[in-house]
Design a protein around this motif. Structure first.
Motif, PDB file in Angstrom:
ATOM      1  N   ALA A 161       0.826  -1.210   0.000  1.00 31.66           N
ATOM      2  CA  ALA A 161       0.000   0.000   0.000  1.00 31.66           C
ATOM      3  C   ALA A 161       0.863   1.264   0.000  1.00 31.66           C
ATOM      4  O   ALA A 161       0.569   2.235  -0.710  1.00 31.66           O
ATOM      5  N   ILE A 162       1.935   1.257   0.778  1.00 33.94           N
ATOM      6  CA  ILE A 162       2.834   2.412   0.805  1.00 33.94           C
ATOM      7  C   ILE A 162       3.535   2.575  -0.537  1.00 33.94           C
ATOM      8  O   ILE A 162       3.698   3.692  -1.048  1.00 33.94           O
ATOM      9  N   LYS A 163       3.926   1.457  -1.142  1.00 33.01           N
ATOM     10  CA  LYS A 163       4.551   1.502  -2.471  1.00 33.01           C
ATOM     11  C   LYS A 163       3.589   2.067  -3.515  1.00 33.01           C
ATOM     12  O   LYS A 163       4.014   2.677  -4.503  1.00 33.01           O
ATOM     13  N   ARG A 164       2.290   1.880  -3.298  1.00 34.96           N
ATOM     14  CA  ARG A 164       1.290   2.420  -4.231  1.00 34.96           C
ATOM     15  C   ARG A 164       1.001   3.893  -3.976  1.00 34.96           C
ATOM     16  O   ARG A 164       0.255   4.525  -4.715  1.00 34.96           O
ATOM     17  N   GLY A 165       1.530   4.436  -2.891  1.00 33.44           N
ATOM     18  CA  GLY A 165       1.366   5.860  -2.651  1.00 33.44           C
ATOM     19  C   GLY A 165       0.681   6.253  -1.360  1.00 33.44           C
ATOM     20  O   GLY A 165       0.486   7.452  -1.106  1.00 33.44           O
ATOM     21  N   ALA A 166       0.319   5.283  -0.522  1.00 31.02           N
ATOM     22  CA  ALA A 166      -0.308   5.625   0.756  1.00 31.02           C
ATOM     23  C   ALA A 166       0.677   6.360   1.663  1.00 31.02           C
ATOM     24  O   ALA A 166       1.876   6.075   1.658  1.00 31.02           O
ATOM     25  N   THR A 167       0.173   7.301   2.426  1.00 31.68           N
ATOM     26  CA  THR A 167       1.000   8.030   3.388  1.00 31.68           C
ATOM     27  C   THR A 167       1.305   7.124   4.578  1.00 31.68           C
ATOM     28  O   THR A 167       0.414   6.493   5.139  1.00 31.68           O
TER      29      THR A 167
END
Length: 259
Positions: free
Chosen positions: A137-143
Motif C-alpha cells: 500500500a505504501i509503495k502504491r502511494g499511501a502516506t
C-alpha cells in the motif's frame, strides 16, 4: 516557580513503575484536582482505549481520573490524520483495538488494497501478511504513519519489541521513513495542547524520561519538569545540552502556587 494553567503528564515511571505504586503520584494528581487545574496523561501506548488506562490507574494505583484526562498516541494519530484532508478516510492499520477504535471514531474506514494512509503501531499478533499489505500500500502511494518510535517495551520478561521495531521493518521494506506521532515528536504534544485549549506558555510537561517526555516538551517549546522516579538519572541529564526547566526527586517536591 511559575503557576501553570495545565499539565501534560507521563504515566509509566511518573505515575507508577510497572506494577509498583509511586505514592507521591497519587498526592500530586489529587492536588491538581483540588485546585481545578486541568491535566492530560500523554502516553505512547496505542494499544488501549482511555477507559482501560483509567481502570488501571484506579484498580492498581488508587489514582482516580476520567477518560477526559487520557490522551494516547492512538487518539493523537486519529486526530492528526483527521486534520490532514477530510476527503481521505481510507486507512490500513497494523495495531491493536485501541488504535483501530480511535480511527473509526474519527470516521476512518479500513481498506487493504488502496488506502490513503498506512498506520503502523504495536500489534501483538503481527504477521508477514500484515507487513506485506502495508508495504504494498505504501509503495502504491499511501502516506506512511507510525504511532511512536519506542523500539522496546519493558515487561516482567525484560525488554520486548515495541512499536518502533515493527515500524522499522516496514521502513526497511518500503525504503521510506514514517511520520511519527508519539513522544518525543511535537505532533502528539500539539494535539494534547489543543485538547486542553491552552497556550504553550500556560502548560508544563511532567515526566521521568528525558529522551521521550522532556524532549517532547522541548520540541513543542514548553516548560518541562523531570522527576527522578523512573528512567533518567541526574548523571545522564548533566550530559544534556538542553536541560529540563525543573528537576525534582519526587512529585511531593513540586508546589502548586495555590497550595
Amino acid at each position: 516557580m511559575r503557576k501553570y494553567k495545565g499539565y501534560l503528564i507521563d504515566l509509566d515511571g511518573t505515575m507508577y513503575r510497572g506494577k509498583e505504586k509511586i505514592p507521591a503520584a497519587k498526592r500530586f494528581i489529587e492536588k491538581l484536582q483540588k485546585n481545578d487545574i486541568p491535566f492530560l496523561f500523554v502516553t505512547n501506548n496505542s494499544t488501549q482505549e482511555p477507559q482501560a488506562v483509567v481502570k488501571n490507574l484506579a484498580d492498581n494505583f488508587d489514582i482516580h481520573v476520567t477518560t477526559d484526562n487520557v490522551y494516547t498516541t492512538a487518539l493523537a494519530t486519529a486526530d492528526y490524520l483527521a486534520s490532514l484532508d477530510e476527503n481521505k478516510k481510507a486507512v490500513y492499520a497494523i495495531g491493536e483495538f485501541g488504535l483501530k477504535k480511535a480511527l473509526t471514531n474519527k470516521g476512518f474506514y479500513f481498506e487493504e488494497q488502496h488506502p490513503d494512509y498506512v498506520v503502523v503501531g504495536l500489534d501483538y499478533d503481527v504477521t508477514y501478511h500484515k507487513f506485506e499489505l502495508a508495504t504494498l500500500a505504501i509503495k502504491r502511494g499511501a502516506t506512511f504513519i507510525g504511532t511512536n518510535a519506542d523500539t522496546n517495551l519493558p515487561n516482567e520478561r525484560g525488554l520486548v519489541p515495541g512499536a518502533g521495531s515493527i515500524i522499522a521493518l516496514v521502513e526497511c521494506a518500503t525504503q521510506q521513513k514514517a511520520t511519527y506521532i508519539g513522544k518525543p515528536e511535537a505532533i502528539i504534544m500539539k494535539k494534547a495542547l489543543n485538547r486542553l485549549k491552552l497556550k504553550k506558555n500556560e502548560v508544563i510537561m511532567v515526566g521521568d524520561n528525558y529522551m521521550t517526555d522532556i524532549t517532547a516538551g522541548i520540541n513543542l517549546g514548553i516548560d518541562t519538569l523531570l522527576v527522578y522516579t523512573g528512567v533518567s538519572t541526574p548523571e545522564q541529564v548533566k550530559e544534556k545540552e538542553i536541560k529540563p526547566t525543573y528537576e525534582i526527586e519526587s512529585l511531593d517536591n513540586w508546589t502548586l502556587s495555590d497550595d
